[in-house]
Design a protein around this motif. Structure first.
Motif, PDB file in Angstrom:
ATOM      1  N   UNK B 277       2.162  13.371 -10.105  1.00 45.45           N
ATOM      2  CA  UNK B 277       1.120  12.355 -10.211  1.00 45.45           C
ATOM      3  C   UNK B 277       1.377  11.175  -9.270  1.00 45.45           C
ATOM      4  N   UNK B 278       2.640  10.778  -9.186  1.00 47.38           N
ATOM      5  CA  UNK B 278       2.967   9.624  -8.337  1.00 47.38           C
ATOM      6  C   UNK B 278       2.612   9.927  -6.882  1.00 47.38           C
ATOM      7  N   UNK B 279       3.046  11.077  -6.402  1.00 45.45           N
ATOM      8  CA  UNK B 279       2.798  11.420  -5.006  1.00 45.45           C
ATOM      9  C   UNK B 279       1.294  11.599  -4.777  1.00 45.45           C
ATOM     10  N   UNK B 280       0.645  12.275  -5.734  1.00 48.01           N
ATOM     11  CA  UNK B 280      -0.792  12.502  -5.645  1.00 48.01           C
ATOM     12  C   UNK B 280      -1.537  11.163  -5.607  1.00 48.01           C
ATOM     13  N   UNK B 281      -1.128  10.257  -6.486  1.00 44.78           N
ATOM     14  CA  UNK B 281      -1.796   8.951  -6.551  1.00 44.78           C
ATOM     15  C   UNK B 281      -1.677   8.224  -5.220  1.00 44.78           C
ATOM     16  N   UNK B 282      -0.475   8.218  -4.641  1.00 46.22           N
ATOM     17  CA  UNK B 282      -0.311   7.513  -3.366  1.00 46.22           C
ATOM     18  C   UNK B 282      -1.079   8.213  -2.245  1.00 46.22           C
ATOM     19  N   UNK B 283      -1.160   9.544  -2.305  1.00 49.63           N
ATOM     20  CA  UNK B 283      -1.932  10.244  -1.279  1.00 49.63           C
ATOM     21  C   UNK B 283      -3.415   9.933  -1.391  1.00 49.63           C
ATOM     22  N   UNK B 284      -3.928   9.939  -2.632  1.00 50.26           N
ATOM     23  CA  UNK B 284      -5.350   9.614  -2.823  1.00 50.26           C
ATOM     24  C   UNK B 284      -5.635   8.198  -2.353  1.00 50.26           C
ATOM     25  N   UNK B 285      -4.755   7.293  -2.763  1.00 52.70           N
ATOM     26  CA  UNK B 285      -4.953   5.898  -2.378  1.00 52.70           C
ATOM     27  C   UNK B 285      -4.851   5.747  -0.857  1.00 52.70           C
ATOM     28  N   UNK B 286      -3.860   6.444  -0.292  1.00 49.32           N
ATOM     29  CA  UNK B 286      -3.682   6.379   1.159  1.00 49.32           C
ATOM     30  C   UNK B 286      -4.903   6.893   1.905  1.00 49.32           C
ATOM     31  N   UNK B 287      -5.488   7.989   1.385  1.00 49.64           N
ATOM     32  CA  UNK B 287      -6.699   8.527   2.029  1.00 49.64           C
ATOM     33  C   UNK B 287      -7.838   7.522   1.954  1.00 49.64           C
ATOM     34  N   UNK B 288      -7.957   6.857   0.804  1.00 42.07           N
ATOM     35  CA  UNK B 288      -9.033   5.870   0.649  1.00 42.07           C
ATOM     36  C   UNK B 288      -8.817   4.708   1.605  1.00 42.07           C
ATOM     37  N   UNK B 289      -7.568   4.257   1.705  1.00 47.06           N
ATOM     38  CA  UNK B 289      -7.255   3.166   2.634  1.00 47.06           C
ATOM     39  C   UNK B 289      -7.634   3.577   4.052  1.00 47.06           C
ATOM     40  N   UNK B 290      -7.299   4.807   4.387  1.00 48.41           N
ATOM     41  CA  UNK B 290      -7.600   5.293   5.728  1.00 48.41           C
ATOM     42  C   UNK B 290      -9.106   5.335   5.970  1.00 48.41           C
ATOM     43  N   UNK B 291      -9.846   5.839   4.970  1.00 51.38           N
ATOM     44  CA  UNK B 291     -11.304   5.914   5.135  1.00 51.38           C
ATOM     45  C   UNK B 291     -11.916   4.542   5.300  1.00 51.38           C
ATOM     46  N   UNK B 292     -11.416   3.590   4.539  1.00 49.77           N
ATOM     47  CA  UNK B 292     -12.001   2.251   4.605  1.00 49.77           C
ATOM     48  C   UNK B 292     -11.631   1.575   5.924  1.00 49.77           C
ATOM     49  N   UNK B 293     -10.358   1.704   6.314  1.00 46.86           N
ATOM     50  CA  UNK B 293      -9.890   0.957   7.476  1.00 46.86           C
ATOM     51  C   UNK B 293     -10.220   1.631   8.792  1.00 46.86           C
ATOM     52  N   UNK B 294     -10.212   2.929   8.815  1.00 49.50           N
ATOM     53  CA  UNK B 294     -10.350   3.611  10.090  1.00 49.50           C
ATOM     54  C   UNK B 294     -11.090   4.923   9.943  1.00 49.50           C
ATOM     55  N   UNK B 295     -12.404   4.859   9.897  1.00 51.66           N
ATOM     56  CA  UNK B 295     -13.187   6.088   9.707  1.00 51.66           C
ATOM     57  C   UNK B 295     -12.925   7.130  10.786  1.00 51.66           C
ATOM     58  N   UNK B 296     -12.465   6.689  11.962  1.00 48.93           N
ATOM     59  CA  UNK B 296     -12.234   7.636  13.049  1.00 48.93           C
ATOM     60  C   UNK B 296     -11.118   8.612  12.721  1.00 48.93           C
TER      61      UNK B 296
END
Ligand SMILES: Nc1ncnc2c1ncn2[C@@H]1O[C@H](COP(=O)(O)OP(=O)(O)O)[C@@H](O)[C@H]1O
Ligand SMILES: [Mg+2]
Lengths: 339, 300
Positions: B277-296
């Motif tokens: 769960x911990x790794x999954x949570x950080x990956x999900x959050x990381x993906x969201x951060x990436x989508x918000x900050x850098x759609x490219x």
């Protein structure tokens, strides 16, 4: 503007004191190939033997089509790019021999205003910090409150509300940002400012305001400008003398009025012919003499006179020998064997 | 310098549009990035566990209750006990502290050092950049966990060394990504303006270039935290990370948990779930951060 025999002191307020000397400046950019081991396959001769002087209090225009090496000349003077060869003397001091500390001291005297007001300001910094930072770094005003006052003063001088100090660049219009860029350049109280297409990116109505501001500042702070532009109408209004560049070389250098009223180099003549006249009647009646062909690549410039393949007046000899700048009239220099 | 200001009046300053309130902006984010928000929620829970371990459980994580060995989950021991009679819920909570500590510090130092090196390399350019890139390539050729194992075997085990071992392989990864962004920043005129104003290399790198490569930096940082938690669990499981009796999820998976996996599955399942769960949570959050900050970067 009266045209004196001595181009340097063509107008009141101009001194004979030479502030900047550029002698035989060359800047070649290597064109490299290879991923790991780079090897130079060719050279872009961005600036190829440019010489001129700028007198204190004068505004020298540097004009020419895009890609002719105007910005590179400015960047070499600012030492943003090291010149390949040639000399640049500022106030008699050779810029090449300065240590980093001496060069930084020199940077208080030479400043720059860039073309694009959107990319020349750090988007993460507030306007007040952008203008205050140079003074802090150079230790001009170590006290933060004094610096804030001075920033407000500079904003005011540049026609901005001092309350703008708390804004970010993206919260301002293009004209306002350019004024911030000007205020930043003034922060170190320079003697000499290079304006690299400082108004080209602005709306025409705002261009006039910023040009007026630059003129006011020149008088107020005894500034000397190197005014780089590709728009000739702007140059005529602001500059005392004008240098016309083509493919890394100066082809004509003369007092502004002489360049506009009596251009002697075929390239200058063609360039002026391309400028539209605001009056549509005159404009349609005018003989349009446009230059044939494209600007050749600076990687492999033509032999002899670089303009000869496009020149309407070219003769056989033009492809053989490189024409030197000759003083055909007092203060009016032309690099053309046929002029 | 005196200031005369005829015909240079200050134009009126127009008001800026008001920004949305924080709550509205948070809600918008939840709607647009529900998975990222879920990840963030779990990260928040883990953070609470890490900081509030003493409040969330009254049992000492190192206490061995020999009368309660390998007990199934009950009201007394929510997630059961292990073969030493230690409460698994308690050890998972304290394990979250270890995981967050290692994850955060390794990711922080790894990405910050990578940021400086990457931006510096792009700023100086030329030979320095070329040599730097080759050195980074060499380091990137090693799989992270192999490099971490090598570092631990040189430095020895223990929390601090585990952080260093996990951090080191992250430096070139971050440096490479940041460098490519910084190369384009290098060409933007405000960097030339900074140079023309005589700012020091350090000031230009730290104040003018680094803040403008924050998007790739934050993307790397969040994904590094998840990676670091996984790496810490792996190293600890292999006996090369955190040492007993410090509670760590990787440690909880080895020893008795393996031995009694069939009779007392809770001893292995719950710490395993915690890691997942911990790794999954950080990956999900990381993906969201990436989508918000850098759609490219989305397609990567
Ligand atoms: N860093 C560089 N590397 C390679 N070529 C360059 C570089 N900077 C400028 N050039 C080339 O030098 C020539 C002159 O450029 P520049 O001085 O920017 O022209 P201008 O300002 O007159 O439009 C152009 O052909 C341009 O492509
Ligand atoms: Mg240019």
């Amino acid at each position: 503007m009266s045209v004196d025999a001595d181009a340097g002191s063509a107008e009141s307020g101009l001194s004979d004191e030479v502030l900047l000397t550029v002698r035989n400046l060359r800047k070649y950019f290597p064109v490299t190939e290879g991923m790991m081991i780079k090897r130079t396959v060719a050279e872009v001769k961005a600036v190829d033997g440019v010489s001129f002087e700028v007198h204190r209090g004068e505004t020298l225009g540097l004009v020419g089509e895009s890609g002719c090496g105007k910005s590179t000349t400015g960047r070499c003077i600012l030492r943003l790019d090291p010149p390949s060869s040639g000399e640049i003397l500022f106030g008699g001091v050779d810029m090449a021999n300065l240590s980093r500390a001496e060069l930084n001291k020199m940077r208080e005297r030479i400043q720059v205003i860039f073309q694009d007001p959107y990319s020349s300001l750090n988007p993460r910094m507030k306007v007040g910090d952008i203008i205050g930072e140079p003074m802090k770094v150079h230790g001009l005003l170590p006290d933060a409150d004094k610096r804030r006052e001075r920033v407000a003063e500079l904003l005011h001088v540049c026609g901005l509300n001092p309350a703008m100090a708390d804004r970010y660049p993206h919260e301002m219009s293009g004209g306002q940002r350019q004024r911030v860029g000007i205020a930043r350049a003034l922060a170190l109280q320079p003697e000499f400012i290079i304006c690299d297409e400082a108004v080209s990116a602005l709306d025409v109505s705002i261009q006039a305001q910023v040009i007026n501001l630059l003129e006011d500042l020149r008088e107020q702070f005894n500034l000397t400008y190197l005014f780089i532009a590709h728009d000739l109408s702007v140059v005529r209004h602001l500059c005392h003398r004008v240098a016309v560049m083509y493919l890394g070389k100066i082809v004509e250098l003369a007092p502004a009025d002489q360049v506009f009223d009596n251009p002697l180099h075929p390239y200058t003549q063609a360039l002026l012919a391309a400028v539209p006249v605001p009056d549509p009647e005159i404009e349609s009646a005018r003989a349009h003499q446009t230059v044939k062909g494209e600007v050749p690549s600076p990687i492999n410039p033509p032999s002899g006179c670089v303009f000869h393949p496009r020149c309407p007046k070219a003769v056989d000899g033009c492809s053989m020998s490189v024409p030197e700048l000759r003083e055909l009239e007092p203060g009016h220099w032309v690099a053309c064997s046929e002029a | 310098m005196t200031v005369t200001t005829e015909n240079l009046g200050s134009p009126d300053i127009e008001a800026l549009p008001e920004r949305d309130s924080l709550i509205v902006r948070c809600w918008n984010l939840v709607r647009r990035q529900p998975l990222g928000a879920a990840g963030l929620l779990f990260i928040a829970i883990m953070t609470v566990m890490a900081f509030g371990a003493e409040v969330l459980t009254s049992i000492n994580p190192e206490e061995q209750m020999f009368e309660h060995m390998l007990e199934a989950p009950s009201w007394e021991f929510l997630l059961g006990t292990d073969n030493f009679g230690r409460d698994i819920w308690t050890r998972i909570i304290y394990g979250a502290r270890t995981a967050m500590l290692v994850g955060f510090f390794a990711a922080f130092f790894g990405s910050v050092i990578g940021l400086m090196l990457g931006v510096g390399s792009a700023y100086f350019g030329g030979k320095i950049d070329l040599i730097f890139q080759r050195v980074m390539d060499i380091f990137l050729a090693f799989p992270s966990i192999i490099m971490a194992l090598a570092v631990v075997s040189v430095l020895g085990t223990g929390l601090q060394n585990v952080i260093i071992a996990i951090m080191l392989p992250m430096i070139p990864q971050c440096a490479r990504v940041v460098r490519s962004s910084a190369l384009s920043i290098r060409e933007i005129p405000y960097v030339d303006a900074a140079r023309a104003l005589g700012y020091s290399h350090g000031r230009i790198i730290l104040r003018h270039m680094s803040p403008n490569v924050m998007a790739p930096f934050l993307i790397m940082f969040t994904s590094f935290v998840g990676q670091a938690i996984l790496a810490e669990a792996s190293l600890s499981y292999l006996g090369l990370g955190v040492q007993e009796p410090i509670p760590a999820w990787g440690l909880m998976l080895q020893g008795g948990a393996e031995e009694y996996a069939e009779s007392a599955p809770w001893a292995a399942v719950f710490p395993g779930l915690a890691i997942t769960f911990a790794v999954f949570a950080f990956n999900l959050f990381g993906d969201a951060v990436r989508d918000v900050l850098d759609p490219k970067l989305r397609s990567r």
